[in-house]
Design an enzyme around this catalytic site. Sequence first.
Site, PDB file in Angstrom:
ATOM      1  CG  HIS A  70      -0.382  -0.692  -9.207  1.00 46.11           C
ATOM      2  ND1 HIS A  70      -0.886  -1.100 -10.419  1.00 46.11           N
ATOM      3  CD2 HIS A  70       0.896  -1.156  -9.136  1.00 46.11           C
ATOM      4  CE1 HIS A  70       0.054  -1.783 -11.062  1.00 46.11           C
ATOM      5  NE2 HIS A  70       1.129  -1.840 -10.312  1.00 46.11           N
ATOM      6  CG  MET A  90      -5.557   6.604  -1.653  1.00 46.20           C
ATOM      7  SD  MET A  90      -5.114   7.357  -0.085  1.00 46.20           S
ATOM      8  CE  MET A  90      -5.531   9.063  -0.394  1.00 46.20           C
ATOM      9  CD  GLU A  91      -6.795  -0.649  -1.349  1.00 45.57           C
ATOM     10  OE1 GLU A  91      -6.544  -1.833  -1.653  1.00 45.57           O
ATOM     11  OE2 GLU A  91      -7.945  -0.199  -1.338  1.00 45.57           O
ATOM     12  CG  ASN A  92       2.124  -0.855  -3.706  1.00 45.92           C
ATOM     13  OD1 ASN A  92       3.256  -0.784  -3.242  1.00 45.92           O
ATOM     14  ND2 ASN A  92       1.829  -1.578  -4.757  1.00 45.92           N
TER      15      ASN A  92
END
Length: 567
Positions: free
Chosen positions: A343, A410-412
Amino acid sequence: MKPVWVATLLWMLLLVSRLGAARKGSPEEASFYYGTFPPGFSWGVGSSAYQTEGAWDQDGKGPSIWDVFTHSGKGKVLGNETADVACDGYYKVQEDIILLRELHVNHYRFSLSWPRLLPTGIRAEQVNKKGIEFYSDLIDALLSSNITPIVTLHHWDLPQLFQVKYGGWQNVSMANYFRDYANLCFEAFGDRVKHWITFSDPRAMAEKGYETGHHAPGLKLRGTGLYKAAHHIIKAHAEAWHSYNTTWRSKQQGLVGISLNCDWGEPVDISNPKDLEAAERYLQFCLGWFANPIYAGDYPQVMKDYIGRKSAEQGLEMSRLPVFSLQEKSYIKGTSDFLGLGHFTTRYITERNYPSRQGPSYQNDRDLIELVDPNWPDLGSKWLYSVPWGFRRLLNFAQTQYGDPPIYVMENGASQKFHCTQLCDEWRIQYFKGYINEMLKAIKDGANIKGYTSWSLLDKFEWEKGYSDRYGFYYVEFNDRNKPRYPKASVQYYKKIIIANGFPNPREVESWYLKALETCSINNQMLAAEPLLSHMQMVTEIVVPTVCSLCVLITAVLLMLLLRRQS
């Protein structure tokens, strides 16, 4: 009479102006929450193989679709850049391990290069032993530093042979080839890797690779290619999960999941049922597209309804959205031990009907428009605005929508604000402070969040944007052949959050910020001196050997003269 596009633009400008006047802030942002994360919460940072490794044709690696895409020289990537060298990560494993230790992370998320392990993509044809050794050594180095590897099987760099022979993810046979590749990885690394991700952000892979053509393989199969690619990716994911479940789980005791990226969609007018439906539709076309089959066995009903209706209006006998058989639904449902979420930002959503006669496309199928609030902090990117409260809402949505799954972020992260050498990235510190705090609030709400992966460890190749966007905690000087890394201020700040496992009190958190900016000022001076140091190094490399050679030559001549005199 005004052209249609002018009328549309005026309508959107009016809507945005009303939005800015009516929606200032959010209740979630009103108060910062001081507290700590649950014991055992895992903090990490991420990267991907193609974006960082380089060594694109070294040690037996085969070509990927991104190698071919970037080498075409047709302006597909900003500045016609490639990732042939990228961060030179293939040759800098030990150096980057030191950076990870400096950050105090609990885990490191990275991806395996499919064509580095299987040059043709097919296990039965060739396994590259040097590729196996490279990743095995990386995993061992992480574990010896008490850093848990979280490994992504596929982060967009498909072996080129599959694209040439089978049309890539347009072909259902890819599911079996992916299963074979996954089995190789489980066999080679599963004794040490306990967290597996099958695919990273498959929505972008399908949409940008097979709909808009902005990513490799660069196909523009509007309204059809992305749905077919996604259909086969979901099947491939299920094949890999079942393979692990039946063959490897009892021995290795690991977890297999998928990582799905989605922005939050907030209705423009929360009192308008059509805007509420449009925002829900946005989330289902984004997150539900992949998550719903995995957690419920089929595509979201709203996707089936909208794409089916538009397909019929366009004169098609069947929906452009493929159909899972009853057996496939049962096989796919439940194939995730955790939900990975990526996100970055938020959009306001309002309904907008697109006539079917405009032709098939993912954008038209959704019947909505995405807007941004002019009051949101602008990070200098065309798409990434800092809207922390949307993160909390997305986490809570995923928690309730998919039956309380364990969630790993897992992604920010955020890219640089200006296209310049800037190590004092206070705006990135504010981004992380806000987003991580909203994640803490989501845990307080009851969300079962197990870990957080900040994006990313290094500045790296950013797909069609080349090297123009920088997401890294560490600045990489790409113009230097050694690709040196320099810590940004956010390194110090994120490290403090990790050590404290959250935000203990206002005074301490404020001291982190001041200390981080103080450190980065020193690092900026070092970076500014780098061109001089590089020049001095170059001079040293040339002058010193030359002077030494002259000294040896002069000594030899003098010695000869001396010997002649004596004789």
